[in-house]
Design a protein around this motif. Structure first.
Motif, PDB file in Angstrom:
ATOM      1  N   ILE A  59      14.995  76.217 -89.688  1.00  0.00           N
ATOM      2  CA  ILE A  59      15.014  75.197 -89.064  1.00  0.00           C
ATOM      3  C   ILE A  59      14.107  73.998 -88.940  1.00  0.00           C
ATOM      4  O   ILE A  59      12.681  73.837 -89.304  1.00  0.00           O
ATOM      5  CB  ILE A  59      15.286  75.538 -87.397  1.00  0.00           C
ATOM      6  N   SER A  88      13.600  70.260 -84.593  1.00  0.00           N
ATOM      7  CA  SER A  88      13.625  70.222 -83.327  1.00  0.00           C
ATOM      8  C   SER A  88      13.185  69.665 -82.303  1.00  0.00           C
ATOM      9  O   SER A  88      12.099  68.497 -82.816  1.00  0.00           O
ATOM     10  CB  SER A  88      13.504  71.627 -83.319  1.00  0.00           C
ATOM     11  N   LYS A 112      17.623  71.429 -84.426  1.00  0.00           N
ATOM     12  CA  LYS A 112      17.959  72.913 -83.186  1.00  0.00           C
ATOM     13  C   LYS A 112      17.730  71.038 -82.521  1.00  0.00           C
ATOM     14  O   LYS A 112      16.866  70.194 -82.801  1.00  0.00           O
ATOM     15  CB  LYS A 112      16.985  73.729 -82.920  1.00  0.00           C
TER      16      LYS A 112
END
Length: 286
Positions: free
Chosen positions: A185, A188, A47
């Motif tokens: 995730i 990020s 991300k």
């Protein structure tokens, strides 16, 4: 326009995400390096977030361009994922070159996508899906991404997904119904505005790419005005730089001065909103 007057080959401050103008300052380069390392490690979800105008789309295009030069990778890019789950599946399939099947059910689309991913894996290739503006994705479509990401072998994911979005994406991922996606995730990062020194280097870089070879085109006063008005946001810096060059050209000046930049700011609503009007005309001296 002013290209010939300033010795430019082309306009240097366009707003389209042209990878030739990619500026590898520290934060963007860290993000690019993170993405490249993560996809080679086979991580599932990645991300990247950042405020409007910080260069997310250009970073995405640069990332895709680097991967395109490596035969190990197959890439798909969805620039506007405000789609329902079925439409997203169709868009992904189209990007990967799968044959279109009119009226195909989501189940049939998923089966065809799975077969394609398994075949790609057997060939030793990695499939990377990049989605831009993900903060606009419907919640049910976000959840469908998690289901798509479940496709995997015992060794690795069949599809790696990179999410690009505004900070609102982080808020949406805090919703309980997508907590399983949030947990997946692996890496990020958030893009930050440029510093004053980075802004100076950024302007010089774009001018150089456009063919400029002369002395500093933006005076120190003009740079300070631009930085205060733009807050280091590249898109806004591009708008102000372009308009100030027009003002300098119209006056017959060989350099952009603070007065030219103030004219550009006064003509740009986003700059006025960002910096505020109080004391506006006192920014810079020349």
């Amino acid at each position: 326009m002013y290209e010939r007057y300033f010795g430019l080959r082309e306009l240097p401050f366009g707003l389209t995400p042209d990878t030739e103008y990619y500026f590898a300052h520290a934060r963007h380069q860290e993000a690019l390096n993170m993405l490249l390392a993560a996809v080679r490690m086979g991580e599932g979800f990645l991300k990247v977030t950042g405020e409007v105008g910080t260069g997310k789309t250009l970073l995405c295009r640069k990332f895709l361009a680097v991967l395109a030069a490596d035969p190990e990778f197959i890439t798909a890019y969805i620039p506007n994922p405000a789609l329902d789950p079925a439409a997203l599946l169709e868009a992904i399939s189209a990007e990967l070159g799968l044959p279109a099947v009119a009226g195909a059910s989501p189940h049939a689309l998923m089966r065809a996508l799975t077969e394609h991913l398994i075949e790609s894996c057997a060939q030793g290739r990695r499939v990377i899906l990049c989605l831009d503006e993900v903060q606009a994705m419907p919640m049910e479509t976000l959840e469908s991404l998690r289901l798509i990401s479940n496709l995997e072998t015992e060794k690795r994911k069949l599809l790696q997904i990179v999410l690009f979005g505004q900070p609102e994406l982080d808020v949406r991922l805090e919703e309980r119904q997508v907590r399983q996606l949030r947990q997946r995730i692996a890496f990020s990062c958030r893009l930050a505005p440029l510093s004053l020194a980075d802004t100076d280097d950024y302007l010089r870089h774009r001018l150089h790419v456009a063919g400029y070879e002369g002395p500093a085109l933006f005076g120190k006063g003009a740079l300070r005005v631009l930085y205060r008005a733009s807050g280091g946001i590249p898109r806004l810096a591009n708008i102000l730089a372009h308009k100030s060059l027009m003002a300098a050209y119209g006056e017959g000046s060989a350099q952009v001065r603070a007065r030219h930049m103030r004219l550009a700011c006064a003509d740009t609503e986003a700059a006025r909103s960002h910096a505020g009007l109080f004391g506006f005309m006192s920014w810079g001296r020349r």
